[in-house]
Design an enzyme around this catalytic site. Structure first.
Site: not given
Ligand code: CP3
Length: 342
Positions: A24, A28, A37, A74, A149
């Site tokens: 990640r 944010r 964003r 994602d 999910y």
């Molecule tokens: O920088 C990176 O790592 C690359 C981008 C990336 C994102 N999601 C961007 C993201 C990667 C590799 C993921 C993987 C992901 N997404 C996983 C596996 C890794 C982990 O964290 O367990 C999972 C379970 C998801 C599903 C997901 N996406 C969730 C549960 C959420 C909400 C949780 C949160 O942090 O808000 C997301 C949203 C998400 N994916 C964000 C980002 C940067 C935040 C949302 C935003 O910026 O508005």
């Protein structure tokens, strides 16, 4: 290519100080990410706009010089490409209509990997724009984690809806995992075709399963993905991250065929060190140490380097960086890793 440190480690070499990136890392906690964003529309618009996705992928590379960039997207774009609805709500995370037995039989598998073309375009542009020494990582979610999910329709603390569904509807559930394995393999192959050097498979929810379910829902589908990807790209490293697998980490590498193991922060360093005997490991600083800063970072980094620095190690967090982590603490962590001498 030969100068990419992360690739060297993935091939089994010891590099010290170890190469470093953060799960990640585009997110944010970075003001420049929040800025993009804000103007991008929805989170999915950001994932599907190659120019914007490239920009946010590059932000942490420019700021910190990480040794690897991870494609910005994602894990849930895969069910989206299979025809499931998906949106992300501020503060609530991903929201989907929960899938039922019938829904599984109506998944739009044909052409699903084609619908993810904007992601491949992002990868192509990234490879052109990244520094030559930076490894480019593609990724997908593991079928079990993606299924949790799809079944609950949102995140849950223990994935009870998916576990119950798997016990009650074993046939439909097996079909779901199979479909997800097939599309995910194709999705990774196309990311590699587009220029990804290595890929990571995120199984963020492996830690809620008993041994039998872990075998069937985590190991078997990931093994299938690895086999399919290797049939086309035999030499591309694959990192498996079965978060929370605990003692079940032990033979995950042999059983799935993954090249390297991503370790969460609960994996004891003694166990991590013996896992390193079979190849590279990646991890595993508790992300909350980066929120706390100070000694919490220094002591955590030192312990990892001390135990794992003598073998193939990619320094990373044990899970994604959280939005409340101060940028200055990330800098402190990186300096602690890079300025340590042996
Ligand atoms: O920088 C990176 O790592 C690359 C981008 C990336 C994102 N999601 C961007 C993201 C990667 C590799 C993921 C993987 C992901 N997404 C996983 C596996 C890794 C982990 O964290 O367990 C999972 C379970 C998801 C599903 C997901 N996406 C969730 C549960 C959420 C909400 C949780 C949160 O942090 O808000 C997301 C949203 C998400 N994916 C964000 C980002 C940067 C935040 C949302 C935003 O910026 O508005």
């Amino acid at each position: 290519m030969t100068d990419r440190k992360v690739m060297k480690v993935l091939r089994g070499e010891t590099v010290f100080p170890p190469p470093i990136w953060m799960m990640r890392q585009a997110g944010r906690y970075l003001p420049e990410y929040r800025e993009v964003r804000k103007n991008a529309g929805t989170f999915l618009d950001l994932c599907y706009s190659p120019d914007l996705a490239v920009e946010v992928t590059l932000q942490p590379i420019r700021r910190f010089g990480f040794d690897a960039a991870i494609l910005f997207s994602d894990i849930l774009v895969v069910p989206h490409a299979l025809g499931r609805d998906l949106r992300f709500e501020e503060g609530r995370g991903p929201l989907m209509t929960p899938i039922d037995k019938d829904g599984i039989f109506w998944l739009e598998s044909a052409g699903a990997a084609d619908r993810l073309e904007p992601v491949y375009e992002t990868v192509r542009l990234l490879r052109q724009q990244l520094p030559a020494e930076t490894t480019l990582l593609g990724f997908c979610g593991a079928p079990w984690t993606v299924a949790t999910y799809m079944i609950a329709g949102h995140g849950t603390p223990d994935q009870a809806p998916a576990r119950l569904f798997a016990y009650r509807e074993p046939e439909a559930f097996r079909k779901l995992l199979n479909e997800l394995s097939d599309v995910s393999a194709e999705y990774l192959i196309r990311q590699i075709n587009a220029g990804a050097d290595a890929v990571q498979i995120f199984d963020s929810w492996s830690g809620v399963l008993d041994e039998a379910c872990f075998e069937e829902f985590c190991i078997a589908p990931v093994e299938k993905i690895v086999r399919k990807v290797r049939a086309v790209h035999p030499n591309v490293p694959i990192i498996g991250f079965p978060k929370g697998a605990g003692a079940l980490y032990t033979n995950y590498r042999q059983r799935t065929g993954v090249t390297a193991l991503g370790l969460d922060w609960t994996v004891p360093l003694s166990m991590a060190s013996s896992l390193q005997g079979d190849g590279a490991v990646q991890g595993n600083l508790d992300p909350l140490r980066v929120v706390a800063g100070g000694k919490a970072i220094d002591a955590g980094v030192d312990a990892i380097l001390e135990s794992l620095g003598h073998g193939p190690l990619i320094f990373n967090l044990g899970h994604g960086i959280t939005p409340d982590a101060p940028v200055s603490h990330v800098e402190q962590m990186i300096n602690r890793v890079r300025l340590t001498h042996r």
